[in-house]
Write an enzyme that holds these catalytic residues in place. Sequence first.
Site, PDB file in Angstrom:
ATOM      1  N   GLY A 312       0.818  -1.201   0.000  1.00  0.00           N
ATOM      2  CA  GLY A 312       0.000   0.000   0.000  1.00  0.00           C
ATOM      3  C   GLY A 312       0.846   1.242   0.000  1.00  0.00           C
ATOM      4  N   GLY A 313       0.157   2.383   0.171  1.00  0.00           N
ATOM      5  CA  GLY A 313       0.871   3.648   0.138  1.00  0.00           C
ATOM      6  C   GLY A 313       1.816   3.823   1.300  1.00  0.00           C
ATOM      7  N   GLY A 315       3.373   1.219   3.077  1.00  0.00           N
ATOM      8  CA  GLY A 315       4.464   0.269   3.057  1.00  0.00           C
ATOM      9  C   GLY A 315       3.995  -1.090   2.583  1.00  0.00           C
ATOM     10  N   VAL A 317       3.550  -5.318   3.726  1.00  0.00           N
ATOM     11  CA  VAL A 317       3.416  -6.278   4.811  1.00  0.00           C
ATOM     12  C   VAL A 317       3.824  -7.649   4.278  1.00  0.00           C
ATOM     13  CG1 VAL A 317       1.827  -7.419   6.391  1.00  0.00           C
ATOM     14  CG2 VAL A 317       1.634  -4.978   5.984  1.00  0.00           C
ATOM     15  N   ASP A 423      -8.353   3.840  12.257  1.00  0.00           N
ATOM     16  CA  ASP A 423      -8.646   3.194  10.974  1.00  0.00           C
ATOM     17  C   ASP A 423      -9.452   1.917  11.191  1.00  0.00           C
ATOM     18  OD1 ASP A 423      -8.659   3.097   8.258  1.00  0.00           O
ATOM     19  OD2 ASP A 423      -6.715   2.105   8.069  1.00  0.00           O
TER      20      ASP A 423
END
Length: 575
Positions: A312-313, A315, A317, A423
Amino acid sequence: MESFASSLLSLAYQLFSPGLCPGDWVWATSAAGVLVALFPVLGAVIAAIVRKGTGNRYNTATVSVFGGLGVLFVLVLPWLAFTGISSVYRAVFNGNRGGLTSAEAERMRVEYCFIGQQSDYLGGGRNVFETLFYYSGDALAYGYYLGALVGLPALSLLFVMLQARAAFRRGPAWPGRFFWLSFVAFVVFSVGVEANTAVHLWLGYLPAAVLGLVPVSLVGPPSWAAIKRSQQEPERPPPPPEKPPPYVPPRQEEPPPPPPRQYPPTSVAPAPEPPPEPAPALAAAPGPVPLPPGSSAAGGSRYRRVRRLGHGGFGTVWEAVDNQLGRTVALKIAHAPDRDTEERMAREARALAALNHPNCVRVYDLVEEPDGLALVMEYLEGQALATVVDTVGPLDDIAAGRLWATMASALAAAHARGVLHRDVKPSNVILDPGGLAHLIDFGIARSKGDSTMTATGMMIGTPDYVAPEAATGAPASPASDAWQLAATVSYALSGAPPRGTRETPMAALMAAARAEPPSRLPRQSVHARLLAASLDPQPRNRPTLDAVRKEVEGWLARVGKSPDGPVTRVVPRVR
């Protein structure tokens, strides 16, 4: 008592005495029953008004007030009215006025249709106890009295209980016992009332008890802010300063004894052994743990990456293996983090490492990897709530209640540690193979994009689940997390975000900033009312997470379900 009852009867006679069969005083008796039924309604309204200020604070004073309201307005005043009205009619039957005017007493001797003289019908028969427990031989008459003298009070009891429940909404139900237990005592104590009089009093009492729900409901429950204030423990006064101990003069120390006399080493007195060397100091950090069989360090890193779970933006995983401990972990690596990102990751990693909650993802370490700062977390096997709802379908009320109570407890534990999630959404709730829910991605993954983070459910920055104040740029707060959790539960029940879906993330963000009202709430769910309150656009009006957890757990207990059960059964993925 007789003067109180005669005044009440005269008022009822003036309000409603049409002069029709079965008689004007018979109709006035039912009107008096309506007036008597207003006493419990007034007590419930006063209790609801008191709770506007006290919330759920039940100390000696408030319990005494609610108990007094129940006894006075549901037991004492109605019992005085019923027995007093019966005494007035008996007095008129015996040739007296019973506190009425001469004209009113004379009107009671007028005959109507099948009842004959009203004074005989209302004051010359048997009382309730004699009618119910001494069978007269007429089965039709006994069935009539049994239905009227038992059925009408039983129905009235139901609505008195509903009045009490409306007065004590958003709180424990036990204070309502002051009202309905007082009503049961009132019915028992009224067995001495003349049976025909009691029948017509109950005929007026029941519809008034039904309509009495309206004013109690209009008062409304206490605000969530008042409930929150009532749940906070009062500040304890600081302890009084301790008195300094009395002065004791120092004791004269004795001179130290002279050192022992030293003798040169001889064959009789051997030379003293040299003192042992001091032990080496322990290392500030433990050394490397021996590698378990079958594991090996790759590229000098402690963590051997197995596969990429998502990107994702913020980082990437990875599923990784700890080469020292031999366990599977999730490795979240930030892309070229700046100093602010590093400080934020370090701060929240320390706080989450101290957070010990069975439904929160655990953080193990914060390490430097060759390609960026990495957060080492617990690896959770299972599926995201979003995946389960999309593939299996929405949850039922019991499963959603367990989900809400569990996640509210997890978030409250994080807030107690000073950690905001920021979030919360269906993709950040993982359901393990046992069906238990786990909250992941605590506020670290905060991105401008809307891309999927991991295959197990991490997602970054979905505007569909952003609280209105967060969408306008206001700082996040526990109320923001509570809004997002309610939106997640609403999705679990309906299969759609509460504001519906938009074509673009920007459109969804604009809808959140405008605080558009929820349009996709599960209206048929038992949680609909609490969801609407939790999704209020004003943070101060939302119930706290503790209040939500207590209310949901209370509902689960009432339906005989445990809040600790599985949300759903999830089949582990085949890799």
